[in-house]
Each structure stands twice: as structure tokens, then as C-alpha cells.
Motif scaffolding. Structure first.
Motif, PDB file in Angstrom:
ATOM      1  N   ARG A  24       2.301   1.645  -3.465  1.00 57.18           N
ATOM      2  CA  ARG A  24       1.274   2.086  -4.411  1.00 57.18           C
ATOM      3  C   ARG A  24       1.016   3.586  -4.276  1.00 57.18           C
ATOM      4  O   ARG A  24       0.893   4.292  -5.288  1.00 57.18           O
ATOM      5  N   GLU A  25       0.926   4.082  -3.049  1.00 58.86           N
ATOM      6  CA  GLU A  25       0.725   5.505  -2.845  1.00 58.86           C
ATOM      7  C   GLU A  25       1.902   6.310  -3.388  1.00 58.86           C
ATOM      8  O   GLU A  25       1.724   7.367  -3.998  1.00 58.86           O
ATOM      9  N   GLN A  51       0.827  -1.205   0.000  1.00 59.56           N
ATOM     10  CA  GLN A  51       0.000   0.000   0.000  1.00 59.56           C
ATOM     11  C   GLN A  51       0.861   1.255   0.000  1.00 59.56           C
ATOM     12  O   GLN A  51       0.572   2.227  -0.710  1.00 59.56           O
TER      13      GLN A  51
END
Length: 283
Positions: free
Chosen positions: A101-102, A98
Motif C-alpha cells: 500500500r505504501e 502495508q
């Protein structure tokens, strides 16, 4: 606990069998012959031995089952601990994914902004370069520079710009995809315009009273009819609108000196009566 109860039950049964055997022997001696008493005792002894062997086998089975259950509980505990470790690893990996991805999303947004800025700078530079070339080509070389749109007639020093390709279908609203092209065209025309320049329409029918009503901004309910324009009158509105958009690149004093002629709009370059509705500019 269960194993203890089984052992106590076995001991109790063995004791009862022993008492029964003694009682049988004692009572048998008083009223039965000795031979009959011995036979019954042997038979009872065999029954007791068989029962004792069966109970021993049962104890062995229960002990084995208990050991299996204990081992299974240990294996289950080890498996649960291993699953907890794997779950923790998965959670850590998910959090890292995550976060990555950010970070990638932010990087992509920054890249998009950089590309947009680069394209904007390139568009400005291209327009400036074209304007510079046009400014340098006011002499004989300027005739060799083709217009960004329309058809240039060097013999009459004029340009003919068809109207339909600049607007949305059946309207006088400029097509948004033509904005950049319109800026370049305005700069191209700007460096050629003079105080005695003339702008007119070609291939457009004569003006009617209906066009006057539509151009005055009166609501349909005030004139009692629809303001939807026929093609010829729509071309007049388009021609006027296109010239206003081109004039945005001019200075106010320069725009005030140029005359827009809507009379005799049916004539154009070379005195032709009919043709593609166009805006004609004579320099």
C-alpha cells in the motif's frame, strides 16, 4: 491420583466386608442354628459381589473419562499450535499488504506530479504556440484569428470585453479560473497594441464622488459611510482592474504609452450609450 484413591477405597470396603462376614459366621455358630447362619452369609456375599461389580464399573468409567480428557488435551495443544501458525501467516500477510500500500501510494504521488508537470508544459507550449501565431499574423491574416475572449470588430479594429464574466460576484476580485484565459488574451492583445492605442469603458454610468472615495483607500470610518459600491461604480473599478491585469504581459515602456480613458464611459463602439459594461480597446 483420584483413581488410586478409589482403588484403595474399594480394597478397604472389601476387607471390611470380609471381616464382617467372618465375624457373623463365628458369632452365628455360637448362638444361632447353622441354617440361619448360612442364609445370612449368602445374603451378605451377594451384597458384597454387587458392590464390587458397581465399583468395577465406576473404575471403568473413570478410566474412560481420564483417557478422553488426555486425548482432548492433546487435541487442544495441536489446535493451539495450528492457530499460532495461522496467526503468524496473517501477520506476515498484513505486513506485506502495508508495504504494498505504501509503495502504491508513492507511485500514485509520482504519477500525479508527472501529470501536473506534463499539463504545465503543455499549457506553456500552447500559450507559446498561440503567441507565435499571433506574432506571425500581424498582416492581413491576423484578422482571421479570433480573440480568446470578447468580441472583435474588424471594421473599427477594436475588441469589446464584457467585465462581469471575469470577476467574482459583487466584487472586483478576479475569478481564479480565468487566470490561464487572461494570459492568452493578454498575449493576443499585446501583438496588436500600438503607441496610439486607446482603452476605455462602455456601458458604465458617470463617475461620482463616492467612487473617488472608494478608490482612494480611505477607511469607512473616515468618510462616515459604507464603501459598498453601486453597480455602475463597481463596473468602473472592474474595468480599471482588468486593464491592469492585461498590462502585466506588456513591457513597462509599452504600457506607459497606452492611454486609459475613463471620461465619457457611457459611450462605446459605434457611439452607443447603453449596453453590457465592457472594456473597449482600440488598436
Amino acid at each position: 491420583m483420584r483413581e488410586r484413591r478409589i482403588k484403595a477405597d474399594l480394597q478397604k470396603r472389601a476387607a471390611n466386608c470380609g471381616l464382617l462376614l467372618l465375624f457373623s459366621l463365628n458369632s452365628g455358630c455360637s448362638y444361632l442354628p447353622s441354617q440361619i447362619g448360612g442364609t445370612d452369609a449368602e445374603r451378605l456375599t451377594r451384597v458384597i459381589h454387587a458392590e464390587n461389580a458397581r465399583l468395577k464399573d465406576l473404575v471403568v468409567q473413570l478410566r474412560s473419562r481420564s483417557e478422553d480428557m488426555s486425548q482432548r488435551s492433546l487435541d487442544d495443544a495441536a489446535r493451539i499450535a495450528r492457530l499460532d501458525e495461522e496467526n503468524q501467516v496473517f501477520r506476515t500477510s498484513l505486513a506485506a499488504y502495508q508495504s504494498e500500500r505504501e509503495r502504491m501510494a508513492k507511485s500514485f504521488q509520482n504519477l500525479q506530479q508527472q501529470v501536473q508537470v506534463a499539463l504545465s508544459d503543455r499549457s506553456v507550449a500552447t500559450t507559446s504556440a498561440e503567441t507565435g501565431l499571433l506574432g506571425q499574423g500581424m498582416g492581413a491574416s491576423s484578422k482571421r484569428i479570433p480573440p480568446p475572449a470578447g468580441r472583435f470588430d474588424s471594421s473599427q479594429n477594436s475588441i469589446q470585453i464584457p467585465l462581469a464574466e471575469w470577476f467574482a460576484a459583487d466584487s472586483a476580485i478576479l475569478d481564479e479560473s480565468k487566470n490561464e484565459r487572461l494570459k492568452v488574451l493578454s498575449e493576443w492583445i499585446k501583438v496588436r497594441m500600438k503607441a496610439e492605442s486607446k482603452v476605455s469603458l462602455w456601458g458604465v454610468g458617470p463617475q461620482t464622488d463616492r467612487l473617488i472615495k472608494a478608490s482612494s483607500g480611505i477607511e469607512p470610518k473616515q468618510v462616515g459611510e459604507s464603501l459598498e459600491l453601486p453597480q455602475g461604480e463597481l463596473d468602473r473599478v472592474r474595468g480599471k482592474r482588468l486593464w491592469e491585469l492585461i498590462q502585466d504581459a506588456f513591457s513597462k515602456d509599452m504600457a506607459a504609452q497606452i492611454r486609459f480613458d475613463m471620461s465619457g464611459a457611457g459611450r462605446g463602439v459605434g457611439g452607443q450609450e447603453e449596453g453590457t459594461p465592457s472594456l473597449v480597446i482600440k488598436f
